[in-house]
Scaffold this active site. Structure first.
Site: not given
Ligand code: BES
Ligand code: MN
Ligand code: ZN
Length: 498
Positions: A268, A275, A345, A349
């Site tokens: 991720d 990030k 990001d 979900r």
């Protein structure tokens, strides 16, 4: 490391482990050792400074005169009346570390015959074995040169017990569950250049040998199913996405399965909402939910659980790039609901929205539990000790709480509430993937997922972002991947077994 259960007899090699109780009282084997060494144990305890016999304390007596073993170890057991299986697991784990650190390759544990202990001898022996094995885990496949003092030492442990066959029978199913924990730890530790959606799915296919039915859905099939939310996350990556379904049928009867769903983001980066660099390497374990589900499926097959369980994992890599989704994009989920992707990001979900929907459509489950390293916010709330659990049904919440208590995998109940839900209403789509601010971030994530679960299906969501990786380690957990969730889910399934 291999654990054997044996009839008690004084060992002639390796390390002999005996117990001391609170206030330095000696257990039966410790009294034997004391007698055979002309009182060396009593003298050592008197001279040992802070050793009190409290749980997990360890006292070493190298080269004890009068014995053939290379070392005598006295381990603290505390108050025997208060010993639980979890406490004995921690004692076993601490012993593994203490003995392994000496370089000894073999040990015999004589901690049986504790008359004040409420647990029977077989349970005591099995719990010690559980802790020993859990702590013995190593992920050293990428270490090409280990200094001798870092190499694994302790390879064989004998546990003395009044009925070795009963101890063996008690430990066998747990031993298979630990296989699942180790698989989960392996997956979590594996870097993202070797573990990506396709290679993760291939790894799952090898589990067919254990009796699991394994189905891998290709990107074409995911598109056909309409998984626009999941595919949107993966579209920035050169790696294709996959969904894997692992089925364990341990009972003949037809009937709805238990569905376990895992977030499997193999890396991720955050995507276009990228990030910061510091700590981004941690995002190799953003597939901890999927690892827990796959580990649990191996555990269930290994111990031949009398249950019907389907594990589903959504595997994607979240990367920035020329084809990546953009903040503000609207995707259509498999449920038909449109999602405005405000922040790329908040991708877990999006993946789970489609896998949860697919779980309901394809399997009509009696209940669903999902596990996901979903939010940094749950770490702010609960730290690295507790996972956050959300549940739409009290019975499921209660069973999870009981499984948590039995396994020591700690859960803290978090609220679901419609009052949070309006924060993710979107101006132009049905829902947006983040709220306007960071408040209650883990709850917002749960509320988002809830929109993709039929109210009639009991559902629990476990946010494991804080408990999937440990930088400090614990008595039964070396530093690194924890394998959190495998023992918990195994116990949950066991609670439904007839
Ligand atoms: N995988 C992260 C959550 C995470 C953070 C897991 C730290 C483990 C350790 C997740 O995909 C994420 O990035 N969440 C965002 C959500 C936010 C954009 C609403 C977060 O927590 O910052
Ligand atoms: Mn993310
Ligand atoms: Zn993530």
């Amino acid at each position: 490391m291999e654990v054997k259960f044996i009839e008690p007899s004084v060992p002639s090699r390796g390390v002999w482990v005996v117990g001391a109780l609170a206030d330095k009282a000696l257990t039966p084997a410790a009294k034997d050792a004391d007698r055979m060494t002309g009182g060396a144990v009593t003298r050592a305890l008197a001279a040992a400074g802070r050793f009190t016999g409290a749980r997990e304390e360890v006292l070493h007596l190298p080269a004890p005169g009068g014995l053939e073993v290379s070392r005598l170890v006295v381990v603290g057991l505390g108050d025997p009346a208060k010993l639980t299986a979890a406490a004995l697991e921690r004692i076993g784990g601490s012993l593994f570390a203490a003995i392994d650190a000496t370089g000894a390759t073999a040990a015999s544990l004589h901690l049986d015959g504790l008359s004040a202990c409420p647990l029977d001898d077989a349970t005591v022996a099995a719990a010690l074995a559980t802790g020993l094995r859990l702590r013995s885990y190593r992920f050293d496949k990428y270490k090409t040169r280990q200094k001798p003092d870092q190499a694994p030492a302790l390879a064989a442990v004998d546990i003395a017990t009044t009925s070795p066959s009963r101890a063996r029978a008690a430990f066998e199913p747990t031993d298979r569950v630990i296989d699942g924990v180790f698989l989960a730890r392996d997956l979590v530790s594996e870097p993202a250049n070797t573990l990506y959606p396709v290679s993760f799915a291939e790894r799952c296919l090898t589990l067919a040998d254990s009796g699991l039915d394994v189905q891998v859905l290709s990107e074409g099939q995911l598109a056909e199913l309409g998984m626009g939310a999941l595919l949107g996350v993966g579209q920035g990556s050169a790696r294709e996405s996959r969904v894997v379904a692992l089925t364990w049928r341990g009972i003949e009867e037809e009937g709805p399965p238990i569905c376990l769903v895992g977030k499997g983001v193999t890396f991720d980066t955050g995507g276009i909402s990228i990030k910061p660099a510091a700590g981004m390497e941690d995002m190799k374990w953003d597939m901890g939910g999927a690892a827990a589900v796959v580990g649990t499926m191996l555990a269930l097959a290994g111990r031949k659980a009398r249950a019907h369980v389907v594990g589903l994992i959504g595997l994607v890599e979240n990367m920035p790039g020329g084809n990546a989704q953009r903040p503000g994009d609207v995707v259509t989920s498999m449920s038909g609901q449109t999602i405005e992707v405000i922040n790329t990001d908040a991708e877990g979900r999006l993946v789970l929205a489609d896998v949860l929907w697919h779980a309901q459509q394809a399997y009509k489950p009696r209940l669903i539990v999902d596990l996901a390293t979903l939010t940094g916010a749950v770490i702010v709330a609960l730290g690295q000790e507790y996972a956050g659990v959300y549940a739409t049904e009290e019975e499921l919440a209660d069973r999870l709480a009981a499984a948590s208590k039995a396994t020591g995998e700690k859960l803290w109940r978090m609220p679901l509430d419609d009052a949070f839900d309006k924060e993710i209403d979107s101006l132009i789509a049905d829902v947006k993937n983040v709220a306007a601010n960071r408040w209650g971030g883990s709850i917002i994530g749960a509320q988002f997922l809830k929109r993709f679960v039929d109210a009639a299906v009991p559902w629990a969501h476990i946010d494991i972002a804080g408990v999937t990786w440990t930088t400090k380690g614990g008595p039964t957990t070396p530093k690194g991947g924890v394998g959190f969730g495998v023992r918990l889910l195994d116990r949950l399934v066991a609670s439904y077994e007839g």
